[in-house]
Design a protein around this motif. Structure first.
Motif, mmCIF file in Angstrom:
data_model
loop_
_atom_site.group_PDB
_atom_site.id
_atom_site.type_symbol
_atom_site.label_atom_id
_atom_site.label_comp_id
_atom_site.label_asym_id
_atom_site.label_seq_id
_atom_site.Cartn_x
_atom_site.Cartn_y
_atom_site.Cartn_z
ATOM 1 N N ASN A 150 -5.607 -4.588 2.990
ATOM 2 C CA ASN A 150 -5.259 -5.950 2.813
ATOM 3 C C ASN A 150 -5.966 -6.969 3.641
ATOM 4 O O ASN A 150 -5.068 -7.355 4.925
ATOM 5 N N VAL A 151 -7.246 -7.556 3.687
ATOM 6 C CA VAL A 151 -7.624 -8.070 4.812
ATOM 7 C C VAL A 151 -7.388 -9.573 4.774
ATOM 8 O O VAL A 151 -6.942 -10.486 5.439
ATOM 9 N N SER A 152 -7.585 -10.308 3.480
ATOM 10 C CA SER A 152 -7.418 -11.735 3.154
ATOM 11 C C SER A 152 -6.309 -11.928 2.255
ATOM 12 O O SER A 152 -5.929 -13.164 1.993
ATOM 13 N N HIS A 153 -6.131 -10.904 1.269
ATOM 14 C CA HIS A 153 -4.881 -11.341 0.251
ATOM 15 C C HIS A 153 -4.123 -9.942 0.044
ATOM 16 O O HIS A 153 -4.679 -8.944 0.570
ATOM 17 N N HIS A 154 -2.985 -9.884 -0.580
ATOM 18 C CA HIS A 154 -2.261 -8.636 -0.992
ATOM 19 C C HIS A 154 -1.439 -9.001 -2.216
ATOM 20 O O HIS A 154 -0.961 -10.067 -2.647
ATOM 21 N N PRO A 155 -1.157 -7.741 -2.931
ATOM 22 C CA PRO A 155 -0.413 -7.820 -4.077
ATOM 23 C C PRO A 155 1.039 -7.531 -3.764
ATOM 24 O O PRO A 155 1.517 -7.374 -2.872
ATOM 25 N N ASP A 156 1.716 -7.722 -4.926
ATOM 26 C CA ASP A 156 3.206 -7.471 -4.949
ATOM 27 C C ASP A 156 3.569 -6.020 -5.582
ATOM 28 O O ASP A 156 3.114 -5.841 -6.651
ATOM 29 N N LEU A 157 3.998 -5.180 -4.464
ATOM 30 C CA LEU A 157 4.328 -4.008 -4.779
ATOM 31 C C LEU A 157 5.593 -3.517 -5.014
ATOM 32 O O LEU A 157 5.999 -2.471 -5.280
ATOM 33 N N GLY A 158 6.509 -4.544 -5.418
ATOM 34 C CA GLY A 158 7.919 -4.270 -5.885
ATOM 35 C C GLY A 158 8.806 -3.635 -4.771
ATOM 36 O O GLY A 158 9.407 -4.445 -4.059
ATOM 37 N N ASP A 159 8.902 -2.279 -4.712
ATOM 38 C CA ASP A 159 9.547 -1.702 -3.710
ATOM 39 C C ASP A 159 9.399 -1.779 -2.263
ATOM 40 O O ASP A 159 10.142 -1.645 -1.374
ATOM 41 N N TYR A 160 8.135 -2.304 -1.954
ATOM 42 C CA TYR A 160 7.432 -2.294 -0.667
ATOM 43 C C TYR A 160 7.304 -3.737 -0.113
ATOM 44 O O TYR A 160 6.602 -4.612 -0.959
ATOM 45 N N ALA A 161 7.609 -4.053 1.187
ATOM 46 C CA ALA A 161 7.070 -5.285 1.603
ATOM 47 C C ALA A 161 5.549 -5.252 1.947
ATOM 48 O O ALA A 161 5.290 -4.246 2.503
ATOM 49 N N VAL A 162 4.891 -6.373 1.485
ATOM 50 C CA VAL A 162 3.389 -6.075 1.653
ATOM 51 C C VAL A 162 2.867 -7.368 2.358
ATOM 52 O O VAL A 162 3.274 -8.402 2.360
ATOM 53 N N THR A 163 1.871 -7.156 3.096
ATOM 54 C CA THR A 163 1.295 -8.279 3.801
ATOM 55 C C THR A 163 -0.457 -8.175 3.877
ATOM 56 O O THR A 163 -0.895 -6.900 3.432
ATOM 57 N N ASP A 164 -1.000 -9.047 4.285
ATOM 58 C CA ASP A 164 -2.470 -9.065 4.525
ATOM 59 C C ASP A 164 -2.638 -9.430 6.006
ATOM 60 O O ASP A 164 -1.959 -10.208 6.502
ATOM 61 N N LEU A 165 -3.960 -9.302 6.672
ATOM 62 C CA LEU A 165 -3.961 -9.430 8.023
ATOM 63 C C LEU A 165 -4.326 -11.080 8.114
ATOM 64 O O LEU A 165 -3.934 -11.486 9.189
ATOM 65 N N ARG A 166 -4.969 -11.687 7.002
ATOM 66 C CA ARG A 166 -4.879 -13.167 7.456
ATOM 67 C C ARG A 166 -3.579 -13.794 7.374
ATOM 68 O O ARG A 166 -3.326 -14.663 8.106
ATOM 69 N N SER A 167 -2.695 -13.353 6.506
ATOM 70 C CA SER A 167 -1.405 -13.884 6.394
ATOM 71 C C SER A 167 -0.672 -13.638 7.606
ATOM 72 O O SER A 167 0.089 -14.637 7.960
ATOM 73 N N MET A 168 -1.059 -12.751 8.567
ATOM 74 C CA MET A 168 -0.608 -12.680 9.734
ATOM 75 C C MET A 168 -1.152 -13.381 10.978
ATOM 76 O O MET A 168 -0.880 -13.194 11.999
#
Length: 258
Positions: A150-168
């Protein structure tokens, strides 16, 4: 053959000798394409990258969101089927990717690893790794290791907290992450091939491991249990100290932190 878009000009990545590269603007699945190349007789050490995947997938057949702006790449290897160390390859992949993300972002001590091959940033999943294999015509194993970052965007995976590099706050692009990954993977693959190579890989993986010594929940296909994450063994199996005493080895499953 399969949802193939335009083949882009992809020169060899420096410091990844012995590998060849194909880069498409669109493909069905980089993993599926890699396995098809193996069936067609490709000798292996092939990286396949695509800007978009039409039929991307994750572990256990889960759909993998594959829109432009993220990295989708797979590497095809041919491995001696008698090699019992094959089960260690997920740790090679995770270690290489964690290192590559840090090199691409210029941030040290950024990536943490969650058993067996998730890469986390601040406790949030930033990638997916999928290994698939088939038997080759000469008794070898044709193995494809797919990476989704996940470089520029990320999906919603429900059970897992997810992020992408751009958001960070990291403005790198997929090409930078891929170049760093190809280099890191080539280096750690050579380490793995050495007689005692997994000991170095295991030590490096454990230095990045999140949750060691802490309570975890392990979800298997038919049960769920809790305990304390103690270690991984020489085959990469998770060693869990059970709440009621004793230890349990886990070969495959999903880990959640309590």
């Amino acid at each position: 053959m399969m949802n193939l878009g335009q083949l882009k000009d992809e020169g060899p990545v420096r410091s990844a000798p012995g590998f060849c590269f194909e880069h498409y603007d669109q493909i069905g699945s980089t993993n599926s394409y890699g396995l098809q190349k193996a069936r067609d007789g490709h000798p292996g050490n092939l990286w396949v990258r695509s800007d978009i995947q039409v039929t991307g997938r994750g572990r256990r057949g889960r759909e993998w969101t594959s829109e432009s702006g993220n990295l989708f790449a797979s590497v095809l290897l041919r491995v001696d089927v008698q090699n019992e160390k094959i089960v260690q390859l997920p740790f090679v992949a995770a270690l290489a990717l964690g290192e590559a993300i840090e090199r691409a972002t210029g941030a040290h001590n950024l990536a943490q690893l969650k058993w067996p091959n998730d890469v986390l940033i601040d406790g949030q999943k930033v990638s997916g790794i999928l290994l698939e294999s088939e038997s080759g015509p000469n008794g070898e194993l044709c193995l494809v290791c797919g990476f989704g970052v996940n470089v520029s965007h990320h999906p919603d995976l429900g059970d897992y907290a997810v992020t992408d590099l751009r958001s960070m706050g990291y403005m790198c692009d997929p090409s930078q992450v891929f170049d760093a990954l190809a280099q890191s993977f080539a280096r750690w693959l050579e380490t793995w091939k050495a007689a005692s190579g997994f000991e170095e890989i295991r030590s490096a993986w454990l230095r990045r491991a999140v949750g060691r010594g802490k309570s975890i929940r392990v979800r298997l296909s038919n049960e769920e249990f809790s305990g304390v994450f103690i270690d991984i063994d020489q085959m990469g199996r998770l060693i869990v100290k059970m709440d009621h005493g004793g230890e349990r080895l886990v070969t495959a499953g999903d880990v959640f932190f309590s």
